[in-house]
Design a protein around this motif. Structure first.
Motif, PDB file in Angstrom:
ATOM      1  N   UNK A 330       0.815  -1.219   0.000  1.00  0.00           N
ATOM      2  CA  UNK A 330       0.000   0.000   0.000  1.00  0.00           C
ATOM      3  C   UNK A 330       0.848   1.269   0.000  1.00  0.00           C
ATOM      4  N   UNK A 331       2.153   1.099   0.180  1.00  0.00           N
ATOM      5  CA  UNK A 331       3.062   2.230   0.160  1.00  0.00           C
ATOM      6  C   UNK A 331       3.885   2.270  -1.106  1.00  0.00           C
ATOM      7  N   UNK A 332       4.991   1.536  -1.107  1.00  0.00           N
ATOM      8  CA  UNK A 332       5.936   1.602  -2.222  1.00  0.00           C
ATOM      9  C   UNK A 332       5.306   1.186  -3.545  1.00  0.00           C
ATOM     10  N   UNK A 333       4.614   0.056  -3.552  1.00  0.00           N
ATOM     11  CA  UNK A 333       4.062  -0.433  -4.823  1.00  0.00           C
ATOM     12  C   UNK A 333       2.925   0.459  -5.328  1.00  0.00           C
ATOM     13  N   UNK A 334       2.075   0.930  -4.417  1.00  0.00           N
ATOM     14  CA  UNK A 334       0.964   1.790  -4.827  1.00  0.00           C
ATOM     15  C   UNK A 334       1.470   3.130  -5.357  1.00  0.00           C
ATOM     16  N   UNK A 335       2.491   3.679  -4.725  1.00  0.00           N
ATOM     17  CA  UNK A 335       3.057   4.943  -5.200  1.00  0.00           C
ATOM     18  C   UNK A 335       3.750   4.758  -6.540  1.00  0.00           C
ATOM     19  N   UNK A 336       4.503   3.682  -6.662  1.00  0.00           N
ATOM     20  CA  UNK A 336       5.231   3.427  -7.910  1.00  0.00           C
ATOM     21  C   UNK A 336       4.274   3.223  -9.080  1.00  0.00           C
ATOM     22  N   UNK A 337       3.126   2.605  -8.813  1.00  0.00           N
ATOM     23  CA  UNK A 337       2.136   2.354  -9.864  1.00  0.00           C
ATOM     24  C   UNK A 337       1.247   3.555 -10.141  1.00  0.00           C
ATOM     25  N   UNK A 338       1.385   4.606  -9.345  1.00  0.00           N
ATOM     26  CA  UNK A 338       0.569   5.794  -9.544  1.00  0.00           C
ATOM     27  C   UNK A 338      -0.826   5.704  -8.956  1.00  0.00           C
ATOM     28  N   UNK A 339      -1.083   4.675  -8.112  1.00  0.00           N
ATOM     29  CA  UNK A 339      -2.408   4.544  -7.515  1.00  0.00           C
ATOM     30  C   UNK A 339      -2.610   5.513  -6.359  1.00  0.00           C
ATOM     31  N   UNK A 340      -1.508   5.996  -5.793  1.00  0.00           N
ATOM     32  CA  UNK A 340      -1.576   6.953  -4.703  1.00  0.00           C
ATOM     33  C   UNK A 340      -0.567   8.067  -4.972  1.00  0.00           C
ATOM     34  N   UNK A 341      -0.780   9.211  -4.286  1.00  0.00           N
ATOM     35  CA  UNK A 341       0.102  10.362  -4.494  1.00  0.00           C
ATOM     36  C   UNK A 341       1.060  10.575  -3.331  1.00  0.00           C
ATOM     37  N   UNK A 342       0.559  10.475  -2.109  1.00  0.00           N
ATOM     38  CA  UNK A 342       1.399  10.649  -0.934  1.00  0.00           C
ATOM     39  C   UNK A 342       0.905   9.731   0.162  1.00  0.00           C
ATOM     40  N   UNK A 343       1.852   9.037   0.805  1.00  0.00           N
ATOM     41  CA  UNK A 343       1.509   8.072   1.836  1.00  0.00           C
ATOM     42  C   UNK A 343       2.316   8.395   3.094  1.00  0.00           C
ATOM     43  N   UNK A 344       1.622   8.435   4.234  1.00  0.00           N
ATOM     44  CA  UNK A 344       2.260   8.549   5.532  1.00  0.00           C
ATOM     45  C   UNK A 344       2.133   7.223   6.267  1.00  0.00           C
ATOM     46  N   UNK A 345       3.241   6.723   6.764  1.00  0.00           N
ATOM     47  CA  UNK A 345       3.246   5.484   7.555  1.00  0.00           C
ATOM     48  C   UNK A 345       3.010   5.847   9.019  1.00  0.00           C
ATOM     49  N   UNK A 346       2.044   5.161   9.636  1.00  0.00           N
ATOM     50  CA  UNK A 346       1.727   5.353  11.061  1.00  0.00           C
ATOM     51  C   UNK A 346       2.346   4.200  11.847  1.00  0.00           C
ATOM     52  N   UNK A 347       3.476   4.431  12.533  1.00  0.00           N
ATOM     53  CA  UNK A 347       4.139   3.331  13.251  1.00  0.00           C
ATOM     54  C   UNK A 347       3.311   2.759  14.403  1.00  0.00           C
ATOM     55  N   UNK A 348       2.332   3.500  14.890  1.00  0.00           N
ATOM     56  CA  UNK A 348       1.499   2.968  15.974  1.00  0.00           C
ATOM     57  C   UNK A 348       0.611   1.844  15.474  1.00  0.00           C
ATOM     58  N   UNK A 349       0.447   1.744  14.149  1.00  0.00           N
ATOM     59  CA  UNK A 349      -0.307   0.645  13.539  1.00  0.00           C
ATOM     60  C   UNK A 349       0.698  -0.334  12.951  1.00  0.00           C
ATOM     61  N   UNK A 350       1.542  -0.880  13.807  1.00  0.00           N
ATOM     62  CA  UNK A 350       2.660  -1.707  13.334  1.00  0.00           C
ATOM     63  C   UNK A 350       2.176  -2.981  12.657  1.00  0.00           C
TER      64      UNK A 350
END
Length: 350
Positions: A330-350
Motif C-alpha cells: 500500500x506504500x511503495x508499490x501503490x506509489x510506484x504504480x501511480x495509484x496513490x500520491x502521498x503516503x504517511x506510515x503510522x508506526x502505531x499501527x505496526x
C-alpha cells in the motif's frame, strides 16, 4: 521496536530492531508519522543510490542495511546530556540533514548543499520506525495548531518552499509548475503563500490534475494545451516569470524553457533518471537560466510551519495514512504504480 529496514533493491523487512542509544546532544522521538518519499522509491526499485553500500558515510559512520524514513514528525520521549530548550512531550518536525560545517558550501551558509551531505533515514537509521534518535539541531517544534500528520509533511513542503524562493517571484509574477505530485502541489502552496496568485500547474495525468484542481489550482494539460502560447497570452508576450520543474522528464523541461520569459529562471527540483538534452539556444537567446534547488534550510522549515499554523496547507485528496505492515503493497508499490500520491506510515499501527 518495529521498523522498516532496507537491505537492497526490492528488499524491505518490517522487523524488530533494537532502539538506538541516546547520546550527548541527542533526543529520542516517538515517531508520529513518516512519509514515503520519491527518494525512498528510487532506493527500493533501483538502489542503493544514496544509501551507502560497502563504505560508511563520512558523517554518520553508517551503511546498508538501514531503517528508512526522512520525512517524519514525532514526540520527544528521552533527552540526552547537553540538550537545552527541549522538553519531553514536545511535538516536533525533523529537518533530517547531516552536514559537515567545514566545506566551502557550509561556510558560505549553503549547508543544504554540503559536499558530504547526509540524511537521517538514508545515511542513518530513520523515522520509519516506532522510535528514532536524532541530534537536537534537527528539531523544529510544532505549534498546537499543527498536527503530527502535517508535521510529517514539513520536510517535502520545505523542499518545495526552498525551490519556490529561488524563482525570484513576487505577488505580480506569473509562474508555471510542471508536475502535480507532492512537490508540485507543495510548490503551488508555497507560491500562493508568497502572494503569487497567477500560478498554473502543468500536468498530463487527469487524476493528478483533478487532485490539484480540487485544492483550487488552475491547470494546463500539456497533451492538449499549447502551454507556451497560453502563457504568452496571459503575460502580454512577456513569458513566465518563473518555471518550476517537479516532473523530471524531458518534455516538461522543453515546454518550461519555451514558456520562460527573458532573463528568468527555470528552477529544477526534480530527480532526472535519464540524461536530458538541454536546448541551450533558448537560454542564450533569452539570457534565461536553469537554477538547481536542493533540500531546504531552517528558515524554510520555519516558514512552512508558520503557514501550516494558519491552515494554509490542505491534504484533501492527495495524502493517505497506512499501517507499517502495509508499507510495501500500500506504500511503495501503490506509489510506484501511480495509484496513490502521498503516503504517511503510522508506526502505531505496526
Amino acid at each position: 521496536m518495529r521498523a522498516v529496514v532496507y537491505r537492497g533493491p526490492g528488499n524491505l523487512d518490517i522487523t524488530d530492531v533494537p532502539e538506538g542509544e541516546v547520546g550527548p546532544g541527542e533526543v529520542r522521538l516517538k515517531v508520529g508519522f513518516n512519509g514515503i518519499c520519491g527518494s525512498d522509491l528510487h532506493e527500493y526499485y533501483a538502489g542503493p543510490i544514496f544509501i551507502p553500500n560497502g563504505e560508511k558515510h563520512p558523517l554518520t559512520g553508517r551503511e546498508l542495511p538501514l531503517t528508512l524514513g526522512h520525512e517524519f514528525s514525532g514526540t520527544v520521549v528521552e533527552i540526552g546530556s547537553g540538550v537545552e530548550g527541549v522538553t519531553e512531550g514536545d511535538r516536533v518536525a525533523v529537518m533530517p540533514l547531516y552536514f559537515c560545517g567545514r566545506c566551502s558550501r557550509c561556510t558560505e551558509g549553503r549547508y543544504n548543499a554540503c559536499a558530504q551531505i547526509g540524511f537521517h533515514g538514508l545515511m542513518a537509521d530513520g523515522g520509519m520506525a516506532e522510535t528514532t534518535v536524532v541530534p537536537q539541531h534537527m528539531l523544529h517544534r510544532l505549534p498546537d495548531e499543527v498536527s503530527l500528520e502535517m508535521g510529517a509533511l514539513v520536510e517535502p513542503m520545505s523542499v518545495a518552499y526552498h525551490a519556490a524562493k529561488l524563482g525570484d517571484v513576487n505577488p505580480g509574477s506569473t509562474a508555471l509548475v510542471f508536475g502535480a505530485g507532492p512537490i508540485g502541489i507543495g510548490l503551488w502552496f508555497a507560491l500562493r503563500g508568497m502572494g503569487v496568485e497567477n500560478v498554473r500547474v502543468v500536468e498530463p495525468s487527469p487524476t493528478r490534475r483533478g487532485a490539484v484542481e480540487r485544492l483550487g489550482a488552475q491547470t494546463l494539460d500539456p497533451t492538449s494545451d499549447d502551454v507556451p502560447a497560453i502563457v504568452q497570452d496571459l503575460t502580454g508576450g512577456r513569458g513566465a516569470d518563473a518555471c518550476y520543474d517537479a516532473a523530471g522528464v524531458a518534455p516538461a523541461v522543453q515546454t518550461a524553457l519555451d514558456a520562460l520569459g527573458a532573463g528568468r529562471p527555470m528552477v529544477s527540483v526534480a530527480i532526472y533518471e535519464t540524461p536530458l538534452e538541454t536546448p541551450l539556444l533558448n537560454l542564450v537567446l533569452g539570457e534565461s537560466r536553469i537554477q538547481g534547488s536542493l533540500c531546504y534550510t531552517a528558515e524554510d522549515y520555519r516558514a512552512v510551519i508558520e503557514l501550516m499554523s494558519t491552515g494554509h496547507y490542505d491534504t484533501t485528496g492527495w495524502m493517505e495514512k497506512i499501517a507499517m505492515r502495509d508499507v510495501v503493497e500500500e506504500g511503495f508499490e501503490a506509489l510506484h504504480a501511480g495509484r496513490k500520491m502521498k503516503v504517511l506510515v503510522d508506526p502505531s499501527l505496526a
